[in-house]
Scaffold this motif. Sequence first.
Motif, PDB file in Angstrom:
ATOM      1  N   ALA A 265       4.947  -6.850   3.779  1.00 24.51           N
ATOM      2  CA  ALA A 265       4.364  -7.230   2.685  1.00 24.51           C
ATOM      3  C   ALA A 265       3.231  -8.030   2.933  1.00 24.51           C
ATOM      4  CB  ALA A 265       5.426  -7.859   1.831  1.00 24.51           C
ATOM      5  N   VAL A 266       3.045  -8.705   4.035  1.00 25.70           N
ATOM      6  CA  VAL A 266       2.045  -9.841   4.145  1.00 25.70           C
ATOM      7  C   VAL A 266       0.509  -9.223   4.280  1.00 25.70           C
ATOM      8  CG1 VAL A 266       3.613 -11.401   5.579  1.00 25.70           C
ATOM      9  CG2 VAL A 266       2.205  -9.787   6.668  1.00 25.70           C
ATOM     10  N   TYR A 267       0.563  -7.656   4.376  1.00 21.03           N
ATOM     11  CA  TYR A 267      -0.573  -7.062   4.198  1.00 21.03           C
ATOM     12  C   TYR A 267      -1.224  -7.334   3.084  1.00 21.03           C
ATOM     13  CZ  TYR A 267      -0.249  -4.554   8.616  1.00 21.03           C
ATOM     14  OH  TYR A 267      -0.124  -4.431   9.958  1.00 21.03           O
ATOM     15  N   ALA A 268      -0.659  -7.710   1.897  1.00 25.50           N
ATOM     16  CA  ALA A 268      -1.028  -8.118   0.583  1.00 25.50           C
ATOM     17  C   ALA A 268      -2.119  -9.154   0.535  1.00 25.50           C
ATOM     18  CB  ALA A 268       0.105  -8.216  -0.605  1.00 25.50           C
TER      19      ALA A 268
ATOM     20  N   TYR B  26      -4.415  -8.355  -2.998  1.00 24.95           N
ATOM     21  CA  TYR B  26      -4.797  -9.553  -2.891  1.00 24.95           C
ATOM     22  C   TYR B  26      -5.291 -10.201  -4.300  1.00 24.95           C
ATOM     23  CZ  TYR B  26      -7.510 -13.767  -0.815  1.00 24.95           C
ATOM     24  OH  TYR B  26      -7.962 -14.774  -0.600  1.00 24.95           O
ATOM     25  N   ALA B  27      -6.192  -9.153  -4.939  1.00 23.10           N
ATOM     26  CA  ALA B  27      -6.583  -9.371  -6.051  1.00 23.10           C
ATOM     27  C   ALA B  27      -5.639  -9.778  -7.097  1.00 23.10           C
ATOM     28  CB  ALA B  27      -7.685  -8.324  -6.617  1.00 23.10           C
TER      29      ALA B  27
ATOM     30  N   SER C  74       3.709  -5.050  -7.256  1.00 23.77           N
ATOM     31  CA  SER C  74       3.271  -5.032  -8.814  1.00 23.77           C
ATOM     32  C   SER C  74       4.312  -5.205  -9.751  1.00 23.77           C
ATOM     33  CB  SER C  74       2.457  -3.912  -8.958  1.00 23.77           C
ATOM     34  OG  SER C  74       2.938  -2.402  -8.729  1.00 23.77           O
ATOM     35  N   SER C  75       5.509  -4.557  -9.172  1.00 24.09           N
ATOM     36  CA  SER C  75       6.519  -4.568 -10.359  1.00 24.09           C
ATOM     37  C   SER C  75       7.245  -6.075 -10.553  1.00 24.09           C
ATOM     38  CB  SER C  75       7.757  -3.700  -9.979  1.00 24.09           C
ATOM     39  OG  SER C  75       7.364  -2.433  -9.921  1.00 24.09           O
ATOM     40  N   CYS C  76       7.181  -6.776  -9.256  1.00 23.81           N
ATOM     41  CA  CYS C  76       7.513  -8.012  -9.042  1.00 23.81           C
ATOM     42  C   CYS C  76       6.710  -9.040  -9.871  1.00 23.81           C
ATOM     43  CB  CYS C  76       7.724  -8.618  -7.581  1.00 23.81           C
ATOM     44  SG  CYS C  76       8.085 -10.502  -7.208  1.00 23.81           S
ATOM     45  N   LEU C  77       5.475  -8.993  -9.572  1.00 24.36           N
ATOM     46  CA  LEU C  77       4.406  -9.720 -10.390  1.00 24.36           C
ATOM     47  C   LEU C  77       4.540  -9.657 -11.901  1.00 24.36           C
ATOM     48  CD1 LEU C  77       1.218  -9.570  -8.080  1.00 24.36           C
ATOM     49  CD2 LEU C  77       2.986 -11.156  -8.229  1.00 24.36           C
TER      50      LEU C  77
ATOM     51  N   PHE D 214       0.752  -1.149  -0.014  1.00 25.79           N
ATOM     52  CA  PHE D 214       0.122  -0.054  -0.174  1.00 25.79           C
ATOM     53  C   PHE D 214       0.807   1.281  -0.123  1.00 25.79           C
ATOM     54  CE2 PHE D 214      -2.401  -3.481   2.104  1.00 25.79           C
ATOM     55  CZ  PHE D 214      -3.552  -3.445   1.014  1.00 25.79           C
ATOM     56  N   GLY D 215       2.189   1.205   0.109  1.00 24.53           N
ATOM     57  CA  GLY D 215       2.993   2.268   0.120  1.00 24.53           C
ATOM     58  C   GLY D 215       3.862   2.467  -1.066  1.00 24.53           C
TER      59      GLY D 215
END
Length: 98
Positions: A36-39, A47-48, A18-21, A12-13
Amino acid sequence: MTTLHVIAHSPFGDDRLSSCLRLLGAEDAVLLCGDAVYALRPGSEPYAALQAADLDTRLFALDEDLQARALDGALAKAIDYPAFVALSLQYDKVNSWL
C-alpha cells in the motif's frame, strides 16, 4: 468514534484505498503498510487521491515498507512497529482493509 484504517494492498491492484478514502471520518487516520505504500509514489493517481483527502497529520506509513520499496513517503509520517502499536491505541477502533 475514531478509526485507524490499515491498508496493506497495492492501490494499483484494487480499490481498497479509494473505498477507504470515501468512508474516512474527519478524525480518522490511515496507515499504509506493505504494498500500500506504493500509493505514496509521486505523480500517481493514488498519490493525488491522498493529497486531495487532505489527511495532514493523519496519514502514516510503516518505515520498513517504505525503505524496502525505496520510497521516501514525504506525504506520510513514517513510523516503526512500536509507533504503530501506540497509534492503534489512540483510536477507538482499528479497521484492516483485508
